[in-house]
Design a protein around this motif. Structure first.
Motif, mmCIF file in Angstrom:
data_model
loop_
_atom_site.group_PDB
_atom_site.id
_atom_site.type_symbol
_atom_site.label_atom_id
_atom_site.label_comp_id
_atom_site.label_asym_id
_atom_site.label_seq_id
_atom_site.Cartn_x
_atom_site.Cartn_y
_atom_site.Cartn_z
ATOM 1 N N THR A 264 41.489 60.341 38.718
ATOM 2 C CA THR A 264 39.902 60.689 39.068
ATOM 3 C C THR A 264 39.107 59.999 37.689
ATOM 4 O OG1 THR A 264 40.348 62.704 37.851
ATOM 5 C CG2 THR A 264 40.555 62.871 39.946
ATOM 6 N N ALA A 265 39.553 58.709 37.567
ATOM 7 C CA ALA A 265 38.825 57.957 36.406
ATOM 8 C C ALA A 265 37.245 57.817 37.031
ATOM 9 C CB ALA A 265 39.428 56.769 36.096
ATOM 10 N N ARG A 266 36.320 57.691 35.989
ATOM 11 C CA ARG A 266 35.052 57.723 36.500
ATOM 12 C C ARG A 266 34.553 56.091 37.012
ATOM 13 N NH1 ARG A 266 29.972 59.856 35.627
ATOM 14 N NH2 ARG A 266 31.010 61.987 35.608
ATOM 15 N N LEU A 267 35.588 55.287 36.247
ATOM 16 C CA LEU A 267 35.359 53.978 36.592
ATOM 17 C C LEU A 267 36.350 53.077 36.230
ATOM 18 C CD1 LEU A 267 32.080 52.035 34.928
ATOM 19 C CD2 LEU A 267 34.296 51.388 34.246
ATOM 20 N N ALA A 268 36.525 52.115 36.974
ATOM 21 C CA ALA A 268 37.399 50.679 36.565
ATOM 22 C C ALA A 268 36.807 49.665 36.096
ATOM 23 C CB ALA A 268 38.548 50.506 37.773
ATOM 24 N N TYR A 269 37.087 48.874 35.027
ATOM 25 C CA TYR A 269 36.698 47.607 34.729
ATOM 26 C C TYR A 269 37.750 46.516 35.024
ATOM 27 C CZ TYR A 269 35.758 43.685 31.670
ATOM 28 O OH TYR A 269 35.326 42.352 31.391
ATOM 29 N N VAL A 270 37.380 45.456 35.957
ATOM 30 C CA VAL A 270 38.194 44.432 36.112
ATOM 31 C C VAL A 270 37.909 43.058 36.020
ATOM 32 C CG1 VAL A 270 39.672 46.074 37.588
ATOM 33 C CG2 VAL A 270 37.595 44.798 38.555
ATOM 34 N N THR A 271 38.758 41.843 35.814
ATOM 35 C CA THR A 271 38.041 40.575 35.746
ATOM 36 C C THR A 271 38.947 40.059 37.075
ATOM 37 O OG1 THR A 271 39.735 40.172 34.142
ATOM 38 C CG2 THR A 271 37.393 40.630 33.636
ATOM 39 N N PRO A 272 38.928 40.290 38.353
ATOM 40 C CA PRO A 272 39.795 39.960 39.419
ATOM 41 C C PRO A 272 40.100 38.362 39.568
ATOM 42 C CG PRO A 272 37.753 40.919 40.460
ATOM 43 C CD PRO A 272 37.439 41.178 38.765
ATOM 44 N N SER A 273 38.755 37.766 39.535
ATOM 45 C CA SER A 273 38.880 36.366 39.868
ATOM 46 C C SER A 273 39.615 35.505 38.906
ATOM 47 C CB SER A 273 37.403 35.812 40.143
ATOM 48 O OG SER A 273 36.802 36.278 41.172
ATOM 49 N N HIS A 274 39.536 35.874 37.519
ATOM 50 C CA HIS A 274 40.231 35.200 36.599
ATOM 51 C C HIS A 274 40.471 35.990 35.491
ATOM 52 C CE1 HIS A 274 40.267 31.628 33.301
ATOM 53 N NE2 HIS A 274 41.320 31.997 33.688
ATOM 54 N N GLN A 275 41.591 36.556 35.520
ATOM 55 C CA GLN A 275 41.717 37.825 34.578
ATOM 56 C C GLN A 275 41.388 37.164 32.936
ATOM 57 O OE1 GLN A 275 44.416 38.898 32.144
ATOM 58 N NE2 GLN A 275 43.365 40.900 31.977
ATOM 59 N N PHE A 276 41.086 38.311 32.163
ATOM 60 C CA PHE A 276 40.807 37.883 30.829
ATOM 61 C C PHE A 276 41.847 38.794 29.963
ATOM 62 C CE2 PHE A 276 39.641 37.766 26.613
ATOM 63 C CZ PHE A 276 39.291 36.366 26.129
ATOM 64 N N PRO A 277 42.868 38.232 29.385
ATOM 65 C CA PRO A 277 43.080 36.720 28.932
ATOM 66 C C PRO A 277 44.165 36.074 29.675
ATOM 67 C CG PRO A 277 44.340 38.221 27.657
ATOM 68 C CD PRO A 277 43.663 39.047 28.417
ATOM 69 N N LEU A 278 44.855 36.587 30.560
ATOM 70 C CA LEU A 278 46.087 36.050 31.097
ATOM 71 C C LEU A 278 45.929 34.945 32.411
ATOM 72 C CD1 LEU A 278 48.755 38.910 31.154
ATOM 73 C CD2 LEU A 278 48.204 37.464 29.478
ATOM 74 N N GLY A 279 44.633 35.323 32.927
ATOM 75 C CA GLY A 279 44.182 34.044 33.867
ATOM 76 C C GLY A 279 44.751 34.627 35.310
ATOM 77 N N ALA A 280 45.500 35.681 35.600
ATOM 78 C CA ALA A 280 45.870 36.033 36.900
ATOM 79 C C ALA A 280 44.708 36.226 37.617
ATOM 80 C CB ALA A 280 46.669 37.371 36.822
ATOM 81 N N THR A 281 45.022 35.935 39.134
ATOM 82 C CA THR A 281 44.093 36.382 40.096
ATOM 83 C C THR A 281 44.631 37.616 40.921
ATOM 84 O OG1 THR A 281 43.282 34.003 40.487
ATOM 85 C CG2 THR A 281 42.716 35.350 42.282
ATOM 86 N N MET A 282 43.497 38.672 41.138
ATOM 87 C CA MET A 282 43.988 39.636 41.762
ATOM 88 C C MET A 282 44.324 39.367 43.319
ATOM 89 S SD MET A 282 42.083 43.302 41.984
ATOM 90 C CE MET A 282 42.469 44.032 40.423
ATOM 91 N N SER A 283 45.406 39.888 43.598
ATOM 92 C CA SER A 283 45.823 39.416 45.026
ATOM 93 C C SER A 283 44.928 40.365 46.054
ATOM 94 C CB SER A 283 47.348 39.917 45.168
ATOM 95 O OG SER A 283 47.382 41.375 45.199
ATOM 96 N N ALA A 284 45.018 39.652 47.164
ATOM 97 C CA ALA A 284 44.184 40.620 48.479
ATOM 98 C C ALA A 284 44.880 41.904 48.405
ATOM 99 C CB ALA A 284 44.615 39.812 49.594
ATOM 100 N N ALA A 285 46.224 42.501 48.437
ATOM 101 C CA ALA A 285 46.531 43.655 48.449
ATOM 102 C C ALA A 285 46.050 44.367 47.406
ATOM 103 C CB ALA A 285 48.048 43.487 48.534
ATOM 104 N N ARG A 286 46.066 43.955 46.278
ATOM 105 C CA ARG A 286 45.560 44.833 45.154
ATOM 106 C C ARG A 286 44.086 44.979 45.151
ATOM 107 N NH1 ARG A 286 48.902 44.072 40.226
ATOM 108 N NH2 ARG A 286 50.944 44.868 41.001
ATOM 109 N N ARG A 287 43.300 43.974 45.523
ATOM 110 C CA ARG A 287 41.645 44.156 45.904
ATOM 111 C C ARG A 287 41.662 45.466 46.923
ATOM 112 N NH1 ARG A 287 38.393 39.225 44.796
ATOM 113 N NH2 ARG A 287 39.874 37.948 43.287
ATOM 114 N N ILE A 288 42.189 45.575 47.989
ATOM 115 C CA ILE A 288 41.881 46.384 48.757
ATOM 116 C C ILE A 288 42.525 47.769 48.429
ATOM 117 C CG2 ILE A 288 42.818 47.341 51.084
ATOM 118 C CD1 ILE A 288 42.865 44.275 52.080
ATOM 119 N N GLU A 289 43.507 47.737 47.757
ATOM 120 C CA GLU A 289 44.243 48.940 46.989
ATOM 121 C C GLU A 289 43.057 49.412 46.144
ATOM 122 O OE1 GLU A 289 48.286 50.701 44.927
ATOM 123 O OE2 GLU A 289 47.876 48.453 45.366
ATOM 124 N N LEU A 290 42.498 48.895 45.215
ATOM 125 C CA LEU A 290 41.614 49.357 44.302
ATOM 126 C C LEU A 290 40.141 49.879 44.808
ATOM 127 C CD1 LEU A 290 40.716 49.251 41.189
ATOM 128 C CD2 LEU A 290 39.839 47.030 41.490
#
Length: 490
Positions: A264-290
């Motif tokens: 029940t966290a109030r907020l999620a902070y994400v960098t989905p297009s270019h994760q800082f600092p590792l550079g991953a791109t959030m997958s479509a499945a993870r985006r929908i899940e989030l």
């Protein structure tokens, strides 16, 4: 050095530099606060004091007038000038231009209290910022910025500036600029919004602070990526929120772990297009899940899209906000990476029902961003300079990224393992676990190379050692030389 003999007053010493009237006013304030001059005690006339000090009467008159205005002195007909009777016998120390040395020394020995949350907001010494050489993170190719065009646009508005550009502007920013940004985001990032939903900020970090103040109360829990952007932790600490570390893998933030740790966290902070600092791109499945979690929990998602314009494997990834059907995403963007950091202009895209809260939070923090740069930026976008600049920089950064990867393969093939090199203006390289990346960054600074250590981006017990190398403001010759220097440091 001029001195007044003791007798009428304690000794007054005047320095050889600084306004005399200010020195006299400071001396009288201190003497009254320390009890050397008592309430009702008579002080010399301006003529007498000027004569004793051997100075013009004018600065003494000015000092007395200032002290009268501040309530330290008062005058009576036939009695001259006296210390104000209303001054308490145990007066608090008066403000002066500089603290006495004994006070400064005692303050150094016993630090005065500050807000407890400041400790959580403080960042460790960033020694890598002391070097301006390769590979400074977050700095674009400043020598390729169209300075002449920008100067012309600024001059145009400076010459014909109206009163509406010199007063406090709209809290949300210059309306024509907001309209231009909304059209750009709809075309390039598939962001769904109208002009009313866009708010101009003083950079992305300012946008994160507004989000934290508008959405979080002390003690609220917020998901943050691990490893992640250190300044996001600062924004949360400023409002007393509690970060919940959610690990990142090749598909981005591990939403399932976030749900287990804080459903029940109030907020999620994400960098989905270019994760800082590792550079991953959030997958479509993870985006929908989030997005499904946020809708189910009634929570908010802050999407930091800090450098999505620069992607080298095709078109930029669609923004998470464009997939949101429940108005749960607050989109954060900035012009620092695509233009220049000192511009200090960014933006938020806010769900319509949150606009009153965001306007109130923004107004409490700094009212509005400077109007002149906003107007120049509007013309920069509308006249096509912005799109042309991004196209040129995308090709330039792709070439510099390739040069950096080639230099690492040639000079450090076994020491660095490159990750996250498909987008942005930096790449991350992992080091052997036994190597101290912070010590390495310090040594590199002495060699004229700026590398950002990876380990401070972690907040949990498990950390990886690595370096973050920016290539935006480094030409190919400097990249080659920088990697050689880094090899020497290793």
């Amino acid at each position: 050095m001029k001195r007044l003999p003791t007798g009428l007053l304690p000794s007054i010493a005047l320095e050889d530099s600084g306004p005399i009237y200010q020195q006299l006013a400071d001396w009288f304030r201190r003497a009254i606060a320390e009890g050397r001059l008592r309430p009702g005690q008579r002080v010399p006339s301006t003529r007498a004091l000027a004569g004793e000090l051997g100075v013009s009467r004018l600065p003494v008159l000015s000092a007395y007038e200032l002290l009268h205005a501040e309530g330290y002195l008062e005058s009576f007909s036939g009695a001259g000038t006296c210390v104000a009777a209303a001054i308490p016998h145990e007066a608090p120390p008066a403000p002066t231009r500089r603290l006495p040395r004994v006070v400064a020394a005692s303050a150094a020995l016993a630090p005065r209290p500050v807000a407890a949350r400041v400790a959580a907001m403080a960042s460790p010494p960033q020694t890598w910022l002391k070097s301006q050489g390769a590979f400074r993170v977050g700095v674009p190719a400043l020598d390729h910025f169209p300075h002449a065009v920008w100067s012309r646009l600024l001059s145009r508005h400076a010459r014909h500036v109206g009163s509406d550009a010199l007063i406090y502007g709209d809290t949300s920013g210059h309306a024509p600029l907001r309209e231009a940004i909304v059209e750009y985001l709809a075309t390039v990032r598939a962001v769904h919004a109208d002009t009313a939903q866009l708010m101009i900020t003083s950079g992305a970090q300012h946008g994160l602070q507004i989000c934290a103040h508008a959405l979080l109360d002390p003690g609220d829990r917020a998901w943050v990526e691990e490893p992640g952007y250190p300044s996001a932790h600062q924004a949360l600490a400023a409002v007393g929120a509690v970060p919940v570390l959610v690990p990142v893998d090749a598909d981005g933030m591990d939403v399932a772990t976030g749900v287990r740790r804080a459903p029940t966290a109030r907020l999620a902070y994400v960098t989905p297009s270019h994760q800082f600092p590792l550079g991953a791109t959030m997958s479509a499945a993870r985006r929908i899940e989030l997005l499904q979690w946020a809708a189910r929990a009634g929570s908010w998602i802050v999407e930091d899209d800090y450098d999505s314009e620069y992607r080298y494997g095709g078109r930029p990834i669609t923004a998470l906000q464009g997939l949101d059907t429940d108005a749960r995403v607050i989109y954060v963007g900035t012009f620092s990476k695509v233009l220049f950091p000192a511009l200090r202009l960014g933006y938020l895209v806010v769900p319509k029902d949150l606009l009153p809260a965001f306007r109130a939070a923004r107004d409490a923090l700094d009212t509005c961003s400077p109007m002149l740069p906003q107007r120049a930026l509007h013309d920069f976008i509308r006249e096509g300079h912005f799109a042309r600049h991004i196209r040129r920089m995308r090709m330039l950064y792709a070439a510099r990224r390739a040069a950096l990867q080639a230099a690492i393969r040639q000079h450090l093939p076994d020491a660095l393992h490159v990750v996250g090199a498909e987008a942005g203006m930096q790449l991350t390289a992992l080091l052997a676990p036994e190597l101290d990346d912070i010590a390495l960054s310090r040594r590199a600074t002495q060699a004229g190379v700026s590398i950002r250590p990876l380990s401070p981006c972690y907040r949990g017990e498990t950390r990886c050692s690595g370096v973050i190398l920016g290539y935006g403001n480094v030409d190919e010759d400097a990249i080659e030389e920088g990697v050689k220097r880094l090899r020497e440091c290793l």
